[in-house]
Motif scaffolding. Structure first.
Motif, PDB file in Angstrom:
ATOM      1  N   SER C 207     -28.278 -22.093-114.912  1.00 35.53           N
ATOM      2  CA  SER C 207     -27.810 -21.744-113.572  1.00 35.53           C
ATOM      3  C   SER C 207     -26.594 -22.543-113.127  1.00 35.53           C
ATOM      4  N   VAL C 208     -26.139 -23.505-113.915  1.00 34.95           N
ATOM      5  CA  VAL C 208     -25.015 -24.343-113.466  1.00 34.95           C
ATOM      6  C   VAL C 208     -23.691 -23.684-113.844  1.00 34.95           C
ATOM      7  N   THR C 209     -23.191 -22.857-112.945  1.00 40.79           N
ATOM      8  CA  THR C 209     -22.026 -22.041-113.296  1.00 40.79           C
ATOM      9  C   THR C 209     -20.818 -22.332-112.419  1.00 40.79           C
ATOM     10  N   GLY C 210     -20.828 -23.461-111.744  1.00 46.36           N
ATOM     11  CA  GLY C 210     -19.638 -23.845-110.993  1.00 46.36           C
ATOM     12  C   GLY C 210     -19.389 -23.023-109.745  1.00 46.36           C
ATOM     13  N   ASP C 211     -20.422 -22.413-109.192  1.00 50.51           N
ATOM     14  CA  ASP C 211     -20.238 -21.563-108.006  1.00 50.51           C
ATOM     15  C   ASP C 211     -19.577 -22.330-106.865  1.00 50.51           C
ATOM     16  N   GLY C 212     -20.060 -23.550-106.634  1.00 49.83           N
ATOM     17  CA  GLY C 212     -19.558 -24.332-105.512  1.00 49.83           C
ATOM     18  C   GLY C 212     -18.086 -24.646-105.652  1.00 49.83           C
ATOM     19  N   ASP C 213     -17.716 -25.112-106.842  1.00 56.84           N
ATOM     20  CA  ASP C 213     -16.309 -25.426-107.080  1.00 56.84           C
ATOM     21  C   ASP C 213     -15.444 -24.198-106.848  1.00 56.84           C
ATOM     22  N   ALA C 214     -15.865 -23.082-107.428  1.00 60.82           N
ATOM     23  CA  ALA C 214     -15.029 -21.880-107.373  1.00 60.82           C
ATOM     24  C   ALA C 214     -14.946 -21.321-105.953  1.00 60.82           C
ATOM     25  N   ILE C 215     -16.061 -21.334-105.244  1.00 64.37           N
ATOM     26  CA  ILE C 215     -16.059 -20.784-103.881  1.00 64.37           C
ATOM     27  C   ILE C 215     -15.124 -21.603-102.985  1.00 64.37           C
ATOM     28  N   ALA C 216     -15.223 -22.924-103.105  1.00 56.96           N
ATOM     29  CA  ALA C 216     -14.364 -23.790-102.303  1.00 56.96           C
ATOM     30  C   ALA C 216     -12.896 -23.585-102.683  1.00 56.96           C
ATOM     31  N   TYR C 217     -12.658 -23.527-103.983  1.00 52.78           N
ATOM     32  CA  TYR C 217     -11.289 -23.381-104.486  1.00 52.78           C
ATOM     33  C   TYR C 217     -10.653 -22.088-103.983  1.00 52.78           C
ATOM     34  N   ARG C 218     -11.414 -21.003-104.060  1.00 54.13           N
ATOM     35  CA  ARG C 218     -10.864 -19.716-103.627  1.00 54.13           C
ATOM     36  C   ARG C 218     -10.583 -19.700-102.136  1.00 54.13           C
ATOM     37  N   ALA C 219     -11.343 -20.512-101.387  1.00 54.01           N
ATOM     38  CA  ALA C 219     -11.116 -20.552 -99.944  1.00 54.01           C
ATOM     39  C   ALA C 219      -9.940 -21.457 -99.602  1.00 54.01           C
ATOM     40  N   GLY C 220      -9.404 -22.161-100.600  1.00 51.97           N
ATOM     41  CA  GLY C 220      -8.231 -22.982-100.343  1.00 51.97           C
ATOM     42  C   GLY C 220      -8.495 -24.481-100.309  1.00 51.97           C
ATOM     43  N   ILE C 221      -9.728 -24.880-100.605  1.00 52.97           N
ATOM     44  CA  ILE C 221     -10.008 -26.315-100.677  1.00 52.97           C
ATOM     45  C   ILE C 221      -9.659 -26.779-102.093  1.00 52.97           C
ATOM     46  N   PRO C 222      -8.814 -27.806-102.231  1.00 51.21           N
ATOM     47  CA  PRO C 222      -8.365 -28.189-103.573  1.00 51.21           C
ATOM     48  C   PRO C 222      -9.484 -28.793-104.425  1.00 51.21           C
ATOM     49  N   LEU C 223      -9.364 -28.605-105.712  1.00 45.12           N
ATOM     50  CA  LEU C 223     -10.275 -29.251-106.668  1.00 45.12           C
ATOM     51  C   LEU C 223      -9.529 -30.410-107.319  1.00 45.12           C
ATOM     52  N   LYS C 224     -10.308 -31.422-107.743  1.00 45.33           N
ATOM     53  CA  LYS C 224      -9.692 -32.627-108.301  1.00 45.33           C
ATOM     54  C   LYS C 224     -10.199 -32.884-109.715  1.00 45.33           C
ATOM     55  N   LEU C 491     -25.746  -8.487-111.293  1.00 45.98           N
ATOM     56  CA  LEU C 491     -24.722  -8.650-110.268  1.00 45.98           C
ATOM     57  C   LEU C 491     -24.426 -10.138-110.071  1.00 45.98           C
ATOM     58  N   GLU C 492     -25.495 -10.940-110.070  1.00 50.05           N
ATOM     59  CA  GLU C 492     -25.313 -12.390-109.939  1.00 50.05           C
ATOM     60  C   GLU C 492     -24.469 -12.909-111.102  1.00 50.05           C
ATOM     61  N   TRP C 493     -24.803 -12.464-112.303  1.00 53.10           N
ATOM     62  CA  TRP C 493     -24.036 -12.881-113.478  1.00 53.10           C
ATOM     63  C   TRP C 493     -22.561 -12.539-113.314  1.00 53.10           C
ATOM     64  N   ALA C 494     -22.314 -11.339-112.790  1.00 55.09           N
ATOM     65  CA  ALA C 494     -20.939 -10.882-112.657  1.00 55.09           C
ATOM     66  C   ALA C 494     -20.157 -11.840-111.756  1.00 55.09           C
ATOM     67  N   PHE C 495     -20.768 -12.241-110.647  1.00 56.49           N
ATOM     68  CA  PHE C 495     -20.084 -13.193-109.765  1.00 56.49           C
ATOM     69  C   PHE C 495     -19.874 -14.526-110.466  1.00 56.49           C
ATOM     70  N   GLU C 496     -20.912 -14.968-111.153  1.00 61.27           N
ATOM     71  CA  GLU C 496     -20.811 -16.264-111.832  1.00 61.27           C
ATOM     72  C   GLU C 496     -19.689 -16.264-112.868  1.00 61.27           C
ATOM     73  N   VAL C 497     -19.583 -15.173-113.606  1.00 58.69           N
ATOM     74  CA  VAL C 497     -18.539 -15.106-114.624  1.00 58.69           C
ATOM     75  C   VAL C 497     -17.164 -15.155-113.959  1.00 58.69           C
ATOM     76  N   GLY C 498     -17.038 -14.492-112.821  1.00 56.98           N
ATOM     77  CA  GLY C 498     -15.778 -14.549-112.079  1.00 56.98           C
ATOM     78  C   GLY C 498     -15.439 -15.982-111.687  1.00 56.98           C
ATOM     79  N   PHE C 499     -16.441 -16.693-111.204  1.00 55.20           N
ATOM     80  CA  PHE C 499     -16.240 -18.100-110.827  1.00 55.20           C
ATOM     81  C   PHE C 499     -15.804 -18.911-112.039  1.00 55.20           C
ATOM     82  N   MET C 500     -16.522 -18.685-113.143  1.00 53.01           N
ATOM     83  CA  MET C 500     -16.280 -19.494-114.338  1.00 53.01           C
ATOM     84  C   MET C 500     -14.881 -19.252-114.897  1.00 53.01           C
ATOM     85  N   LEU C 501     -14.425 -18.001-114.816  1.00 56.77           N
ATOM     86  CA  LEU C 501     -13.089 -17.702-115.330  1.00 56.77           C
ATOM     87  C   LEU C 501     -12.033 -18.488-114.555  1.00 56.77           C
TER      88      LEU C 501
END
Lengths: 240, 129, 566
Positions: C207-224, C491-501
Motif C-alpha cells: 500500500s505504500v505508493t507515495g500518495d501523499g507526496d504526489a497529492i501534495a506535489y500536484r497541488a503545488g507544495i514542493p517536494l524535497k 480504480l485505486e490502483w489506477a490512481f496510485e500508478v498515476g501518483f507513482m509515475l
C-alpha cells in the motif's frame, strides 16, 4: 506448466454469490496472496480483497482457505495439499465484496474492553514505569494480536451469537489487566463479566488453534474468569 | 453471517477442544430431554403404585426392554457431560489451564471407568433379578 | 457527494498520523479530529517497522552524540538545526508510549532496555523485540480509541484542493460504497508515508505508493530530496520482506557464497553495522564481483545473513524474523543461513517541511516519512524513523490543533471539486485504451529497479526518463474493467500508478542532476561527494511541463562535513 486451481467464493456489491475458478501457474506464485494478486492482475480485474504488508503483521488478508481461517500472505502454496484451493471470505463477518469483509463491528468490540493503559497519573511522562522482565512476560504474548479477525471466524459462539465480545477483544482485556502499568482492572472486569462477556465462552479453544500469531485467547478468557471468581470471593468475605 | 447451532456439528479440521465443546452441548441437550422424560415417567406415580410399577416393569423386563439400550447411552452422555463439566469448572478457576487438553482426556478416561462400573452393576441388577 | 468537516484533518493512519491525532485531541478536546486513511490504521505499513527507535535515555549518552550520528549518517545533507531540536524531542515520546502500554523490552532492573544498531556510536535503539513498529502502532491505535477521534477508514484520497493559497478540501473516494467524499479541515496534516512501492524488490507493504507526496506535489507544495531512496541491505529473498538491521546489530554476519565475511573490506571499524547505504553497496559490489549465491530463488543473486552463532538470542530479541524465515522460506535461522539482497526501504525525500512540521502552505503540516524535514538527509540512520513519526507527529498534531482554533473553514471551492469528481467518474473510469494498470505498474517498477537502483549512471537514468514518459503515455490509455462502486481496487490502483509515475519522474530527474555520490545516492560516474556544488537540498516544484528542480543550501550548525567512513 503446472497449475493450481483457485476456487473463490465471490459476492458482488448487491450480495449475489457465485463460485469462480481460476488457474494459476504454480511457479509464478508462492503464497495465496500472491495467487490472488496474480488473478487480479492477469485474469480477472474485478476480484476484490484486502491486503497490505504481505508479511503477516498488518492483519488485512484474513480469509478462509480450504475451510479454515488463515492469513493469505503467510499461507504458502507448498503448504496446501492438492491442486485445488478453495478461498472464501471470513466467516461470521458481513461480506462487503468478494473477500473483503466488514470489520467495524469487531473493532467496536475491541474498543468496548478499554484496550489501553488506565492510570491515575495519566499525563506525566518524565520517566518509564518500572517493569521487570517477569512482569513483561505476563502480558507479552497477548499483545501480539494483529486484529485480523481470524479468531472471531473460528469461534463457534460468534457463529450463533454475534453480540458475544469474542476472543480477540477479551484477550485484549486480559492483556491490559496483566500489565503491571495498568490500573484499570476493575473497569474491564465489569465489562467482560457482562452477559456478552466471558460467560459466553465454552472453551472450545478454536481461537487459540487458529491464531496465526500464537496469541492464546481461550487461555486469557479463563484467566479473566478466575480473576472474577477471585474478586467475588473477596467481596463475600469482606461482607462478613 | 449467523451460522446458528447447526454450525456446531461441523467437525472437519477442528481440534479436540472443539469436539469437547460441541459434544458438551449435544450431551447437555440430551440430558435436558431425559429430564422431561424422567418427569413424565415419574408422573405415573400420581395414578397410583400399580400403574407406575407396570410401566417400570415393562421397560425393565419387556415388552419395552429395548429402552435399556437408551439407558446405557444416557449413562454415557451423563458421565461425559459430568467429566467435561468438572474439567471446565476447574479450568475456569484457572486450575490446569496449560494442560486443558490432557485434562480432557484424563477426565473422560475417568468417565469411561465409571461407566464400566455402572454397566457392571446395571447388568448385575437385571441379571440378578 | 458527501461533505465532511473536521477542525483538524489528518491524512494517513500510520504512526505519524495516529500520534498527531492523539496530540491534537489532547491539545484541545473542543477541536474535532478526523483521521482519513485508505486502509484501517492498523493495516498501515508502520506496523512493519522492526528493529528499534533511537532515543537518548542513558546518562552516558548525549543529544550531541545522537545528533552527530544522524548527521554523519545523512552524509551531511541533514539540516543540523532541525536534527539538534529533533533528538531532544524523542525521549519524552518513549516515556509517553511506555505509559500508554507499549511493551518496550526491559533490563532486569525494570528499566527500558536499549541495543546497538547500524552506525550508532552508543547503543540507543529502544526496542520492543523486533516488532517495534507493530507494538508502537498497537499502543497508539488503542490509545486513540480513548479519545473521540473520528476514523474515516478506507477513503482513498485523490486530490488536495487549494484556493487562494489556503487549504480548501481533500477529495476522496469512499471505497466501501464508491461515494465521492469531500473532506474539509481548518488544518490538514499529511502523514501518508513514503513511496517505496515504486520499486519491485522492496521491504514495503503493497500500500505504500507515495500518495501523499504526489497529492501534495500536484497541488503545488514542493517536494524535497526525492532522489534519495534508501536500500535496506537485508531484504529476504525472494519476497523482499524486511530482515531487521538488529539481526546484524545483535552480532549477525553477512557472508558471500563461500561463507566468507566481506564487510571488513568496506567498513573496517563497524563491519556489518555500518550505515545502510554502505552495507547495501558492499553487498551489490560483492554480487557484481561474482561472489553472490544464486539459483534457489529465481534469477536474483543474493548473499547470506548468518545468525547461527547468536542462535540463543533469536527467540527473545529477534522472534519475528526467525518466524518469518521459517514461515516464508522454510529456513531455521538457528542453524541455517538466510538469503538476503538490498531492497527499497525508505524514502528520505518528501514534502518540503521543517522541524515545526509546517510546509509552504499555512495550515498544511507534514509528518513522518511523508515529510522531508530534513533529518535524514541523504541516508536515514536505522532506528531514526519511528522516533521521527512519534516526535514530529506530536508536534504536527499540536500545531494543527492550534492553527484550527484560530482559523475558520473556507468556502468550498465547488468548481475544482466538481472537476475532480468528473475526472474520477468520467475520465478515469471510462478511459478505454486497453492498457492494463497492473502491467504499467510492473513495468515502472522494473524500470526503477534497473535504472534508478543502488548504483546510478547517466545513461540508465536518461533511459529511465524515456521509459517513464512512455509509461505516462500508456497511462492515458488505461482501461479499468472493474466498473463496480464497491471496493473498486482497480480504480485505486489506477490512481496510485498515476501518483507513482509523477514521483518516478522527480526521483529520476533529481538523480540525474545530482552529479555526485552522497549517502544512498551513488553515481558510478561521479563516485565522490561534492560539497562545493551539492551540499544542497533538491526542491521539486510542480509545473505542467514536468518538475522544476531548484536547490537550497543545507543548514550547518557545528559539524563541518568531513570524510565519512565506518
Amino acid at each position: 506448466m503446472e497449475e493450481m486451481v483457485f476456487e473463490i467464493k465471490r459476492t458482488d456489491e448487491n450480495g449475489n454469490m457465485k463460485t469462480q475458478s481460476y488457474n494459476v501457474p504454480k511457479d509464478k506464485v508462492s503464497t495465496v496472496l500472491e495467487a490472488l494478486l496474480y488473478i487480479k492482475e492477469n485474469l480477472d480485474h474485478s476480484l476484490s480483497f484486502r491486503y497490505s504488508c504481505r508479511m503477516e503483521i498488518c492483519g488485512s488478508c484474513a480469509m478462509e482457505i480450504n475451510g479454515k481461517p488463515h492469513m493469505a500472505c503467510s499461507t504458502t502454496t507448498d503448504s496446501l495439499k492438492g491442486q485445488k484451493v478453495t478461498v472464501a471470505p471470513l466467516k461470521h463477518f458481513k461480506v462487503i465484496r468478494d473477500l473483503a469483509v466488514d470489520i467495524d463491528g469487531f473493532l467496536e468490540k475491541y474498543r468496548a474492553v478499554k484496550p489501553y493503559v488506565i492510570r491515575d497519573d495519566d499525563g506525566k511522562y518524565d520517566s518509564e514505569i518500572l517493569q521487570t522482565p517477569e512482569q513483561f512476560h505476563e502480558y507479552l504474548d497477548y499483545s501480539l494480536c494483529i486484529k485480523c479477525g481470524i479468531c472471531m471466524a473460528a469461534c463457534p459462539i460468534e457463529g450463533s451469537d454475534p453480540n458475544y465480545l469474542g476472543p480477540a477483544p477479551l484477550a485484549a482485556a486480559w492483556r491490559y489487566i496483566a500489565d503491571n502499568r495498568d490500573q484499570g482492572k476493575k473497569y474491564r472486569l465489569e465489562i467482560v463479566s457482562g452477559e456478552e462477556g466471558t460467560s459466553r465462552c465454552h472453551f472450545a479453544g478454536e481461537c487459540t488453534e487458529a491464531c496465526p500469531k500464537g496469541v492464546d485467547p481461550s487461555f486469557a478468557i479463563q484467566k479473566l474468569r478466575s480473576s472474577m471468581v477471585g474478586l467475588e470471593f473477596q467481596r463475600l468475605f469482606r461482607r462478613r | 453471517m449467523n451460522e446458528g447451532p447447526l454450525g456446531w456439528a461441523k467437525f472437519y479440521r477442528k481440534g479436540v477442544g472443539y469436539f469437547a465443546f460441541a459434544m458438551h452441548r449435544l450431551s447437555g441437550l440430551v440430558i435436558v430431554f431425559y429430564l422431561y422424560l424422567h418427569l413424565f415417567v415419574l408422573s405415573h406415580l400420581l395414578s397410583g403404585a400399580a400403574t407406575y410399577n407396570s410401566l417400570v416393569t415393562s421397560i425393565t423386563y419387556g415388552p419395552y426392554d429395548s429402552f435399556l439400550v437408551l439407558d446405557v447411552l444416557l449413562a454415557l452422555v451423563i458421565f461425559y457431560h459430568g467429566a467435561n463439566g468438572t474439567r471446565l469448572a476447574l479450568n475456569e478457576m484457572g486450575i490446569g489451564l496449560k494442560n486443558h487438553k490432557v485434562m480432557f482426556y484424563f477426565f473422560e478416561s475417568i468417565a469411561v471407568v465409571i461407566l464400566g462400573v455402572f454397566l457392571y452393576y446395571a447388568y448385575m441388577f437385571i441379571g440378578a433379578a | 457527494m458527501e461533505k465532511i468537516r473536521e477542525d483538524v484533518l489528518i491524512l494517513g493512519g500510520g504512526m505519524a498520523g495516529l500520534r498527531a491525532a492523539i496530540a491534537a485531541a489532547e491539545y484541545n478536546p473542543g477541536v474535532s479530529v478526523g483521521l482519513v486513511s485508505k486502509l484501517y490504521p492498523l493495516r498501515s505499513h508502520s506496523v512493519s517497522a522492526e528493529g528499534g527507535t533511537s532515543a537518548v535515555l542513558n546518562p552516558k549518552d548525549s543529544f550531541d552524540l545522537h545528533a552527530f550520528d544522524t548527521i554523519k549518517g545523512s552524509d551531511y545533507l541533514g539540516d543540523q538545526d532541525a536534527i539538534e531540536e529533533f533528538v531532544r524531542l524523542v525521549p519524552e515520546q518513549i516515556y509517553t508510549t511506555d505509559h500508554w502500554g507499549c511493551p518496550w523490552s526491559r533490563n532486569p532492573d525494570g528499566t527500558i532496555s536499549q541495543r546497538d544498531f547500524g552506525a550508532l556510536s552508543f547503543p540507543r535503539a529502544t526496542f520492543a523485540a523486533d516488532k517495534t513498529g507493530f507494538h508502537v502502532m498497537q499502543t497508539l491505535f488503542s490509545r486513540a480509541l480513548k479519545y473521540d477521534i473520528h476514523f474515516y477508514n478506507e477513503y482513498f484520497a485523490t486530490k488536495l484542493i487549494l484556493a487562494d493559497g489556503k487549504p480548501n478540501a481533500v477529495t476522496t473516494i469512499n471505497l466501501r460504497n464508491g461515494e465521492f467524499t469531500v473532506f474539509q479541515g481548518k488544518s490538514i496534516i499529511f502523514a501518508m508515508g513514503g513511496a517505496g512501492r515504486l520499486y519491485q524488490f522492496a521491504t514495503y507493504a503493497h500500500s505504500v505508493t507515495g500518495d501523499g507526496d504526489a497529492i501534495a506535489y500536484r497541488a503545488g507544495i514542493p517536494l524535497k530530496d526525492m532522489e534519495f531512496i534508501q536500500f535496506h541491505p537485508t531484504g529476504l529473498v525472494p519476497s523482499g520482506i524486511l530482515i531487521t538491521e538488529a539481526a546484524r546489530a545483535e552480532g549477525g554476519y553477512l557472508l558471500d557464497k563461500d561463507g566468507k565475511r566481506f564487510m571488513g573490506t568496506y567498513a573496517p571499524h563497524k563491519f556489518e553495522t555500518a550505515s545502510r547505504d554502505v552495507v547495501s553497496r558492499a553487498i551489490m559490489w560483492e554480487i557484481e564481483a561474482g561472489r553472490g549465491a544464486k539459483g534457489e530463488y529465481g534469477d536474483m543473486d543474493y548473499v547470506f545473513l548468518d545468525l547461527r552463532h547468536i542462535a540463543d538470542k533469536l527467540d527473545e530479541r529477534l522472534p519475528m524474523i526467525t518466524d518469518i524465515a521459517k514461515k516464508f522460506n522454510g529456513i531455521d535461522a538457528h542453524n541455517e543461513l538466510i538469503p538476503v539482497h538490498p531492497a527499497t526501504h525508505y524514502t528520505m525525500g518528501g514534502i518540503d517541511s521543517n522541524v515545526k512540521t509546517t510546509t509552504s502552505i499555512p495550515g498544511i503540516y507534514a509528518a513522518g516519512e511523508n515529510a522531508c524535514v530534513s533529518i535524514h538527509g541523504a541516508n536515514r540512520l536505522g532506528s531514526n524513523s519511528t522516533n521521527e513519526c512519534l516526535a514530529l507527529g506530536n508536534v504536527a498534531g499540536k500545531a494543527a490543533a492550534e492553527y484550527a482554533v484560530s482559523h475558520s473553514f473556507p468556502e468550498l471551492d465547488m468548481k475544482q471539486i466538481e472537476e475532480e469528481e468528473k475526472h474520477i467518474w468520467e475520465d478515469m473510469l471510462r478511459r478505454d485504451g486497453g492498457e492494463n494498470v497492473a502491467k504499467i505498474r510492473e513495468d515502472l517498477r522494473i524500470n526503477m529497479d534497473k535504472n534508478v537502483g543502488v548504483f546510478r549512471t547517466e545513461a540508465p537514468l536518461q533511459n529511465s526518463l524515456k521509459n517513464i514518459a512512455a509509461l505516462k503515455e500508456r497511462y492515458q490509455k488505461i482501461t479499468i474493467e472493474d466498473k463496480s462502486s464497491t471496493f473498486n481496487l482497480e480504480l485505486e490502483w489506477a490512481f496510485e500508478v498515476g501518483f507513482m509515475l509523477d514521483l518516478a519522474e522527480i526521483i529520476t530527474l533529481g538523480a540525474l542532476q545530482r552529479k555526485e555520490s552522497r549517502g544512498a545516492h551513488y553515481r558510478r560516474d561521479f563516485p565522490d561527494r561534492d560539497d562545493k556544488n551539492f551540499m544542497m537540498h533538491t526542491i521539486a516544484t510542480y509545473s505542467d511541463n514536468g518538475p522544476i528542480l531548484t536547490y537550497r543550501p543545507v543548514v550547518v550548525t557545528k559539524w563541518q562535513p568531513t570524510v565519512r567512513s565506518y
